[in-house]
Design a protein around this motif. Structure first.
Motif, mmCIF file in Angstrom:
data_model
loop_
_atom_site.group_PDB
_atom_site.id
_atom_site.type_symbol
_atom_site.label_atom_id
_atom_site.label_comp_id
_atom_site.label_asym_id
_atom_site.label_seq_id
_atom_site.Cartn_x
_atom_site.Cartn_y
_atom_site.Cartn_z
ATOM 1 N N VAL A 179 1.031 -1.226 -0.045
ATOM 2 C CA VAL A 179 0.034 -0.026 0.213
ATOM 3 C C VAL A 179 1.026 1.301 -0.074
ATOM 4 C CG1 VAL A 179 -1.856 1.231 1.300
ATOM 5 C CG2 VAL A 179 -1.893 -1.094 1.098
ATOM 6 N N PRO A 180 0.878 2.026 -1.196
ATOM 7 C CA PRO A 180 1.651 3.069 -0.999
ATOM 8 C C PRO A 180 1.433 4.186 0.100
ATOM 9 C CG PRO A 180 0.629 2.741 -3.232
ATOM 10 C CD PRO A 180 -0.151 1.938 -2.216
ATOM 11 N N GLY A 181 2.634 4.664 0.533
ATOM 12 C CA GLY A 181 2.435 5.575 1.480
ATOM 13 C C GLY A 181 3.514 6.999 1.027
ATOM 14 N N PRO A 182 3.703 7.903 1.842
ATOM 15 C CA PRO A 182 4.680 9.136 1.665
ATOM 16 C C PRO A 182 6.021 8.648 1.054
ATOM 17 C CG PRO A 182 3.652 9.438 3.544
ATOM 18 C CD PRO A 182 3.436 7.924 3.439
ATOM 19 N N VAL A 183 6.583 7.543 1.329
ATOM 20 C CA VAL A 183 8.079 7.043 0.901
ATOM 21 C C VAL A 183 7.859 6.844 -0.568
ATOM 22 C CG1 VAL A 183 9.873 5.488 1.050
ATOM 23 C CG2 VAL A 183 9.098 6.666 3.198
ATOM 24 N N VAL A 184 6.903 5.906 -0.725
ATOM 25 C CA VAL A 184 6.652 5.372 -2.114
ATOM 26 C C VAL A 184 6.316 6.310 -3.037
ATOM 27 C CG1 VAL A 184 5.130 3.954 -3.605
ATOM 28 C CG2 VAL A 184 5.936 2.940 -1.292
ATOM 29 N N TYR A 230 7.284 9.600 -2.832
ATOM 30 C CA TYR A 230 8.592 10.162 -3.280
ATOM 31 C C TYR A 230 9.306 9.330 -4.340
ATOM 32 C CZ TYR A 230 13.450 11.532 -2.901
ATOM 33 O OH TYR A 230 14.715 11.918 -3.104
ATOM 34 N N LEU A 231 9.657 8.129 -3.966
ATOM 35 C CA LEU A 231 10.456 7.105 -4.837
ATOM 36 C C LEU A 231 9.725 7.209 -6.375
ATOM 37 C CD1 LEU A 231 11.022 4.279 -2.254
ATOM 38 C CD2 LEU A 231 12.412 6.157 -3.029
ATOM 39 N N VAL A 232 8.590 7.064 -6.487
ATOM 40 C CA VAL A 232 7.881 7.038 -7.623
ATOM 41 C C VAL A 232 8.082 8.192 -8.388
ATOM 42 C CG1 VAL A 232 5.613 6.882 -8.959
ATOM 43 C CG2 VAL A 232 6.220 5.051 -7.199
ATOM 44 N N TYR A 240 8.719 -0.474 -6.778
ATOM 45 C CA TYR A 240 7.869 0.693 -7.280
ATOM 46 C C TYR A 240 9.087 1.644 -7.775
ATOM 47 C CZ TYR A 240 3.474 0.101 -4.791
ATOM 48 O OH TYR A 240 2.168 -0.316 -4.229
ATOM 49 N N ALA A 241 10.393 1.688 -6.964
ATOM 50 C CA ALA A 241 11.259 2.582 -7.687
ATOM 51 C C ALA A 241 11.721 2.300 -8.701
ATOM 52 C CB ALA A 241 12.608 2.619 -6.630
#
Length: 207
Positions: A19-24, A26-28, A167-168
């Motif tokens: 489940v995407p959050g703030p870190v994901v 940013y990475l995307v 994701y990155a």
């Protein structure tokens, strides 16, 4: 540790990680803008923060740090404002004309990418509060707790890194297809909007 508890922890962690959050977010955004290498550099920063969280958890400090009271809210708002600032910067990123003789804008440095990933992950105090409540659910009280906590922490870091890394890399491979001026404009607007919304969402998240 009982096998069924460990398997349940893996299943629950998998759901949490995908489940995407703030870190994901940013990475995307970084992957789309600068490619997979830049996104993986940001991942190194966020993973460093995750490792620090796990060290604090295993050391038994998570409940103490999770009870920071008003300072936790201050830290959360700093992180939220930082995400919003990144969103505004992404929205305002100049469009590069591939036919122009001007050199393209310089990409962010390794230190900047790493620091941003680290900062976004560290400034979310909700993670420590969550870890302090989540991990004990999978501990066998009849056995020594420290080895179990260490195993869960290593598993969580591994799964989190693999998930965020996917994701990155996936977003990074989209970068070559987003080089036209129109595609860049859509990319910048979308990236800026998502980062800004993630910051606003973090600001209004209850601890």
């Amino acid at each position: 540790m009982a096998t069924h508890l460990y398997l349940a922890f893996i299943a629950a962690t998998f759901v949490l990680c995908v489940v995407p959050g703030p870190v994901v977010t940013y990475l995307v955004a970084t992957g789309i803008a600068q490619g997979p290498r830049a996104a993986l550099t940001g991942l190194a920063g966020s993973t460093s923060a995750l490792v620090l969280h796990m060290i604090l958890l295993v050391a038994g400090l998570a409940p103490l740090l999770a009870a920071l009271g008003v300072w936790a809210d201050v830290l959360k708002f700093i992180g939220a404002l930082y995400l919003i600032w990144l969103g505004v910067q992404a929205w305002r990123t100049p469009i590069e004309n591939p036919d122009s003789a001007l050199p393209p804008a310089a990409p962010h440095s390794v230190a900047t990418l790493y620091t941003r990933g680290l900062f976004i992950s560290l400034t979310n105090p909700k993670t420590l509060a969550f870890y302090a409540a989540f991990f004990p659910q999978f501990i066998d009280a009849s056995k020594p707790q420290a080895p179990q906590m260490l195993l869960l922490a290593v598993t969580f870091v591994t799964m989190g890194t693999l998930s965020d890394g996917t994701y990155a890399v996936a977003s990074g491979h989209l970068a070559p297809f987003l080089k036209s001026p129109r595609a860049q404009k859509i990319r910048n607007r979308l990236t800026g909007s998502v980062l800004t919304l993630a910051g606003i969402g973090l600001a209004f998240t209850r601890r």
